[in-house]
Design an enzyme around this catalytic site. Structure first.
Site, PDB file in Angstrom:
ATOM      1  N   ASN A 139       0.983  -1.224   0.004  1.00  0.00           N
ATOM      2  CA  ASN A 139      -0.128   0.095   0.119  1.00  0.00           C
ATOM      3  C   ASN A 139       0.914   1.133   0.111  1.00  0.00           C
ATOM      4  OD1 ASN A 139      -1.438   2.215   1.072  1.00  0.00           O
ATOM      5  ND2 ASN A 139      -2.850   0.997   1.687  1.00  0.00           N
TER       6      ASN A 139
ATOM      7  N   HIS B  77       1.064   6.059   2.014  1.00  0.00           N
ATOM      8  CA  HIS B  77       1.723   6.999   2.898  1.00  0.00           C
ATOM      9  C   HIS B  77       2.847   7.586   2.265  1.00  0.00           C
ATOM     10  CE1 HIS B  77      -0.809   6.101   6.189  1.00  0.00           C
ATOM     11  NE2 HIS B  77      -0.881   4.850   5.974  1.00  0.00           N
TER      12      HIS B  77
ATOM     13  N   HIS C 196      -5.603   3.857  -1.637  1.00  0.00           N
ATOM     14  CA  HIS C 196      -6.902   4.133  -1.286  1.00  0.00           C
ATOM     15  C   HIS C 196      -7.125   5.596  -1.603  1.00  0.00           C
ATOM     16  CE1 HIS C 196      -9.821   4.506   2.286  1.00  0.00           C
ATOM     17  NE2 HIS C 196     -10.426   4.896   1.363  1.00  0.00           N
TER      18      HIS C 196
ATOM     19  N   ARG D 277      -9.250   8.514  -1.045  1.00  0.00           N
ATOM     20  CA  ARG D 277     -10.295   8.982  -0.144  1.00  0.00           C
ATOM     21  C   ARG D 277     -11.095   9.979  -0.526  1.00  0.00           C
ATOM     22  NH1 ARG D 277      -9.136   6.488   5.252  1.00  0.00           N
ATOM     23  NH2 ARG D 277     -10.620   7.723   6.100  1.00  0.00           N
TER      24      ARG D 277
ATOM     25  N   ARG E  80      -6.699  12.624   0.748  1.00  0.00           N
ATOM     26  CA  ARG E  80      -5.546  12.895   1.524  1.00  0.00           C
ATOM     27  C   ARG E  80      -4.348  11.878   1.309  1.00  0.00           C
ATOM     28  NH1 ARG E  80      -7.185   9.805   7.344  1.00  0.00           N
ATOM     29  NH2 ARG E  80      -9.201  10.778   6.983  1.00  0.00           N
TER      30      ARG E  80
ATOM     31  N   GLU F 271      -8.573   0.870  -3.167  1.00  0.00           N
ATOM     32  CA  GLU F 271      -9.576   0.942  -2.011  1.00  0.00           C
ATOM     33  C   GLU F 271     -10.264   2.170  -2.054  1.00  0.00           C
ATOM     34  OE1 GLU F 271      -7.260   0.948   1.456  1.00  0.00           O
ATOM     35  OE2 GLU F 271      -6.308  -0.821   1.085  1.00  0.00           O
TER      36      GLU F 271
ATOM     37  N   THR G 148      -8.597   3.361   8.337  1.00  0.00           N
ATOM     38  CA  THR G 148      -9.862   2.798   8.184  1.00  0.00           C
ATOM     39  C   THR G 148     -10.134   1.785   9.473  1.00  0.00           C
ATOM     40  OG1 THR G 148      -9.176   2.430   5.944  1.00  0.00           O
ATOM     41  CG2 THR G 148     -11.201   1.216   6.552  1.00  0.00           C
TER      42      THR G 148
ATOM     43  N   GLU H 174     -11.381  -9.166   2.433  1.00  0.00           N
ATOM     44  CA  GLU H 174     -10.159  -8.969   3.225  1.00  0.00           C
ATOM     45  C   GLU H 174     -10.496  -8.690   4.721  1.00  0.00           C
ATOM     46  OE1 GLU H 174      -7.265  -6.022   1.487  1.00  0.00           O
ATOM     47  OE2 GLU H 174      -6.496  -5.485   3.582  1.00  0.00           O
TER      48      GLU H 174
ATOM     49  N   HIS I  94      -4.058  -4.464   7.431  1.00  0.00           N
ATOM     50  CA  HIS I  94      -4.093  -3.599   8.339  1.00  0.00           C
ATOM     51  C   HIS I  94      -3.272  -3.496   9.708  1.00  0.00           C
ATOM     52  CE1 HIS I  94      -5.666   0.057  10.284  1.00  0.00           C
ATOM     53  NE2 HIS I  94      -6.260   0.517   9.086  1.00  0.00           N
TER      54      HIS I  94
END
Ligand code: PXP
Length: 241
Positions: free
Chosen positions: A8, A11, A44, A46, A50, A71, A102, A152, A191
């Site tokens: 992922n 970040h 993701h 969003r 962000r 996502e 999340t 998931e 996660h």
């Protein structure tokens, strides 16, 4: 069967967005992650943008030769974006504007008609649809009932537990994975996973894919992205044997 590692890259975008420029580029990070052994990339989009932005999604679609797992929240805006790009996979997640990440899984049981619509539209477009849920038997059954191909399992609770509760949560995740596989669902998990806690989740035989972000990007500050991903890959493979 080996476990696929989805990296992922949200970040990396978070760091870039902090200064509003182009650096560090999450798309270049995705390409580097693939070179380092990632089997897929997760990002993701969003509602508040962000993490990645719309143009990042476009560039990821062009740049990647491995599956992209998008996502997104179950909103009409996100649905139309996903339908326009048709990524390999779409993971529907609950999204609250004020949350830091999340929190918790989707309530599939309480939103079956609404979520079935998203699953059908995306599946018809050729996306493999995944629902991000807690390892709750009713949620798993509902995910299968509305036609999702994948679930998931949310490992956030596992990642934050300590002591004897950890074993109980691993057992709950493992039981959920068995139940899901019996219903024909492919099982992913993610996660809060780190080098220290990934082992017991990677060892669950039904888990086909792990999606990991925050730890890898944080660890890359110290060891570099390739080394962080290589160490994670090795830990997953070791747990699986
Ligand atoms: N899977 C899903 C569905 C997520 O929403 C996230 C967080 O964006 C992850 C995996 C990765 O979590 P982490 O960044 O804690 O590794």
């Amino acid at each position: 069967m080996t476990v696929r590692l989805g990296v992922n890259i949200d970040h990396v975008a978070t760091i870039r967005n902090a200064r509003g420029g182009d650096h560090p580029d999450p798309v270049l990070a995705a390409v580097a992650a693939v070179a380092a052994g990632a089997d897929g990339i997760t990002a993701h989009l969003r509602e508040d943008r962000r993490h990645i932005r719309d143009d990042d999604l476009q560039r990821l679609m062009t740049a990647l030769m491995v599956p992209l797992n998008l996502e997104m929240a179950a909103t009409e805006e996100m649905l139309s974006i996903a339908l326009a790009h048709a990524p390999h996979a779409v993971c529907i997640v609950p999204e609250k504007r004020a949350e830091r990440t999340t929190e918790g899984g989707l309530d599939v049981v309480g939103n079956q008609p609404g979520l079935r619509y998203f699953v059908e539209r995306l599946t018809t477009r050729g996306c493999r649809v995944s629902l991000f849920i807690e390892p709750d038997p009713e949620q798993i059954a509902a995910a299968a009932a509305i036609g999702a191909a994948v679930i998931e399992l949310h490992t956030g609770r596992y990642a934050h537990l300590a002591g004897g509760d950890v074993a109980a949560e691993v057992a709950r995740l493992a039981a959920g994975a068995v139940r899901a596989a019996a219903l024909g669902l492919e099982v992913h998990a993610g996660h809060g996973l780190t080098l220290a806690n990934v082992g017991p989740i990677a060892a669950i035989p039904e888990v086909a894919e792990l999606n990991i972000g925050h730890f890898l990007i944080g660890e890359a500050v110290f060891t570099g992205l390739a080394s962080a991903i290589g160490a994670m890959r090795a830990a997953i493979d070791a747990a699986r044997q």
